[in-house]
Design an enzyme around this catalytic site. Structure first.
Site, PDB file in Angstrom:
ATOM      1  N   ASP A  28     120.874  53.693 -20.635  1.00 40.80           N
ATOM      2  CA  ASP A  28     119.646  52.939 -20.586  1.00 40.80           C
ATOM      3  C   ASP A  28     120.330  51.304 -20.361  1.00 40.80           C
ATOM      4  O   ASP A  28     121.210  51.238 -20.927  1.00 40.80           O
ATOM      5  CB  ASP A  28     118.929  53.148 -22.310  1.00 40.80           C
ATOM      6  CG  ASP A  28     117.935  52.212 -21.774  1.00 40.80           C
ATOM      7  OD1 ASP A  28     116.795  52.276 -20.703  1.00 40.80           O
ATOM      8  OD2 ASP A  28     116.952  51.752 -22.686  1.00 40.80           O
ATOM      9  N   GLY A  31     118.652  48.420 -15.498  1.00 39.07           N
ATOM     10  CA  GLY A  31     117.862  46.962 -14.822  1.00 39.07           C
ATOM     11  C   GLY A  31     118.299  46.019 -15.575  1.00 39.07           C
ATOM     12  O   GLY A  31     118.984  44.664 -14.490  1.00 39.07           O
ATOM     13  N   HIS A  45     121.514  50.795 -11.166  1.00 40.76           N
ATOM     14  CA  HIS A  45     121.260  51.662 -10.671  1.00 40.76           C
ATOM     15  C   HIS A  45     122.776  52.299 -10.413  1.00 40.76           C
ATOM     16  O   HIS A  45     123.486  53.477 -10.920  1.00 40.76           O
ATOM     17  CB  HIS A  45     120.658  52.438 -10.788  1.00 40.76           C
ATOM     18  CG  HIS A  45     118.780  52.222 -11.317  1.00 40.76           C
ATOM     19  ND1 HIS A  45     118.771  52.532 -12.105  1.00 40.76           N
ATOM     20  CD2 HIS A  45     117.716  51.462 -11.078  1.00 40.76           C
ATOM     21  CE1 HIS A  45     117.386  52.395 -12.848  1.00 40.76           C
ATOM     22  NE2 HIS A  45     116.988  51.589 -11.812  1.00 40.76           N
ATOM     23  N   ASN A  77     109.084  58.163 -16.414  1.00 46.82           N
ATOM     24  CA  ASN A  77     110.107  56.904 -15.622  1.00 46.82           C
ATOM     25  C   ASN A  77     109.282  56.966 -14.525  1.00 46.82           C
ATOM     26  O   ASN A  77     109.384  56.010 -13.504  1.00 46.82           O
ATOM     27  CB  ASN A  77     111.196  57.544 -15.062  1.00 46.82           C
ATOM     28  CG  ASN A  77     112.343  56.985 -16.839  1.00 46.82           C
ATOM     29  OD1 ASN A  77     113.842  58.146 -16.302  1.00 46.82           O
ATOM     30  ND2 ASN A  77     112.096  56.071 -17.073  1.00 46.82           N
TER      31      ASN A  77
HETATM   32  C1  IPE Z   1     115.203  55.985 -21.324  1.00 53.49           C
HETATM   33  O1  IPE Z   1     114.651  55.111 -20.752  1.00 53.49           O
HETATM   34  C2  IPE Z   1     115.698  57.681 -20.298  1.00 53.49           C
HETATM   35  C3  IPE Z   1     116.663  57.358 -19.158  1.00 53.49           C
HETATM   36  C4  IPE Z   1     117.495  57.320 -19.573  1.00 53.49           C
HETATM   37  C5  IPE Z   1     116.387  58.483 -18.027  1.00 53.49           C
HETATM   38  P1  IPE Z   1     114.091  54.365 -20.642  1.00 53.49           P
HETATM   39  O2  IPE Z   1     114.098  53.033 -20.460  1.00 53.49           O
HETATM   40  O3  IPE Z   1     112.949  55.135 -20.045  1.00 53.49           O
HETATM   41  O4  IPE Z   1     113.294  54.142 -21.848  1.00 53.49           O
HETATM   42  P2  IPE Z   1     112.231  52.921 -22.815  1.00 53.49           P
HETATM   43  O5  IPE Z   1     110.767  52.859 -21.600  1.00 53.49           O
HETATM   44  O6  IPE Z   1     112.590  52.105 -23.276  1.00 53.49           O
HETATM   45  O7  IPE Z   1     111.542  54.030 -23.813  1.00 53.49           O
HETATM   46  C1  IPE Z   2     118.795  53.779 -17.473  1.00 52.65           C
HETATM   47  O1  IPE Z   2     117.508  52.268 -17.201  1.00 52.65           O
HETATM   48  C2  IPE Z   2     117.974  54.533 -16.051  1.00 52.65           C
HETATM   49  C3  IPE Z   2     116.660  55.299 -15.853  1.00 52.65           C
HETATM   50  C4  IPE Z   2     115.789  54.574 -16.975  1.00 52.65           C
HETATM   51  C5  IPE Z   2     115.802  55.224 -14.594  1.00 52.65           C
HETATM   52  P1  IPE Z   2     116.630  51.193 -16.903  1.00 52.65           P
HETATM   53  O2  IPE Z   2     116.524  51.481 -15.733  1.00 52.65           O
HETATM   54  O3  IPE Z   2     115.401  51.475 -17.780  1.00 52.65           O
HETATM   55  O4  IPE Z   2     117.575  49.549 -17.570  1.00 52.65           O
HETATM   56  P2  IPE Z   2     116.455  48.676 -18.057  1.00 52.65           P
HETATM   57  O5  IPE Z   2     116.229  49.842 -19.398  1.00 52.65           O
HETATM   58  O6  IPE Z   2     115.414  48.022 -17.495  1.00 52.65           O
HETATM   59  O7  IPE Z   2     117.161  47.909 -18.435  1.00 52.65           O
HETATM   60 MG    MG Z   3     115.242  51.356 -20.058  1.00 55.77          MG
END
Ligand code: IPE
Ligand code: IPE
Ligand code: MG
Length: 251
Positions: A28, A31, A45, A77
């Protein structure tokens, strides 16, 4: 436990039983990594793929880790903007192609966890090619959780069990924990010993709900693009100090 004050254990001296055999990672913070640098999320990513490569290679190189499961895309997602989803799909297909030499060199066997339905055909085709190419490899298993949700996986397992009962192939009193585990996409793979989450959130986010019942949890504030070999070592070193009880007493 006094892990905070003890010096880290040396991985070279770690006895085999202290190693996690299966590590699962909620990758995680891609972003946030980008946003903190004033960059578009997509760059986070992209950088995350480099961490995947480094951690996969290192986990295979360490020699004691039999399975690495990476949460790449959750079934939730799909709520994200289409532009981000399109980018993630493209990135997944590209990753599947680009990683083939690394997978072969490191004797890694790839599998996919998650529902195929909903994923674009071209992405599935590249996933399948990589799985096929690696199918005879005998080293570490790399499970890629793509379009994966723990509840969806349990729902699918329950549907299968109901169908078997309906067909007369299974009696309700034959349903036990092992039978359920055998109907999950992780059938045959031991449960994760160590569950790592990056970017500081203290939640499971629908990952491996059945399988993490006794996993040791390790959370770092580092975002996934900053996770490297040294972070993996730290997680393993901390894990090695944990006392696992499974509800019993250590006497
Ligand atoms: C969990 O991360 C899913 C992956 C790492 C693929 P998210 O960013 O989707 O989780 P939440 O929404 O913060 O719980
Ligand atoms: C994890 O990073 C990757 C996926 C869930 C695909 P995020 O995209 O959830 O990153 P944050 O949580 O928004 O920082
Ligand atoms: Mg996330």
């Amino acid at each position: 436990m006094t892990a905070g004050v003890d010096p880290p254990l040396s991985l070279a001296e770690l006895p085999p039983e202290r190693w996690p055999k299966h590590i699962a990672i909620i990758m995680d913070g891609n972003g946030r990594w980008a946003e903190r640098r004033g960059l578009p999320r997509m760059q986070g990513h992209q950088r995350g793929v480099s961490s995947v490569r480094a951690v996969t290679e290192e986990a295979a190189r360490l020699g004691h880790i039999q399975a690495l499961t990476l949460y790449c895309l959750s079934s939730e997602n799909w709520k994200r903007p289409q532009e981000e989803l399109d980018f993630l799909m493209q990135m997944l297909a590209r990753y599947m192609i680009d990683e083939r030499p690394t997978i072969t060199q490191n004797n890694i066997r790839v599998s996919m966890l998650g529902r195929r339905c909903g994923l674009p055909d071209d992405v599935l085709a590249e996933v399948d090619k990589t799985i096929e190419l690696s199918s005879a490899n005998t080293g570490m298993r790399l499970n890629l959780a793509i379009n994966y949700g723990g509840r969806a996986e349990l729902t699918d397992a329950m549907t299968r069990i109901a169908e078997e009962v309906e067909a007369g192939d299974l009696a309700p009193d034959q349903i036990n924990e092992q039978l359920i585990a055998d109907r999950l996409t992780t059938a045959g793979i031991p449960d994760p010993d160590l569950l790592i989450r990056t970017a500081g959130e203290l939640r499971i986010s629908n990952f491996l709900l059945w399988q993490v019942s006794y996993s040791e949890i390790w959370v770092t504030d580092d975002c996934w693009p900053d996770f490297d070999e040294a972070t993996l070592h730290r997680a393993i070193q901390d894990y090695a100090r944990r006392e696992r009880r499974y509800g019993g007493l250590n006497v």
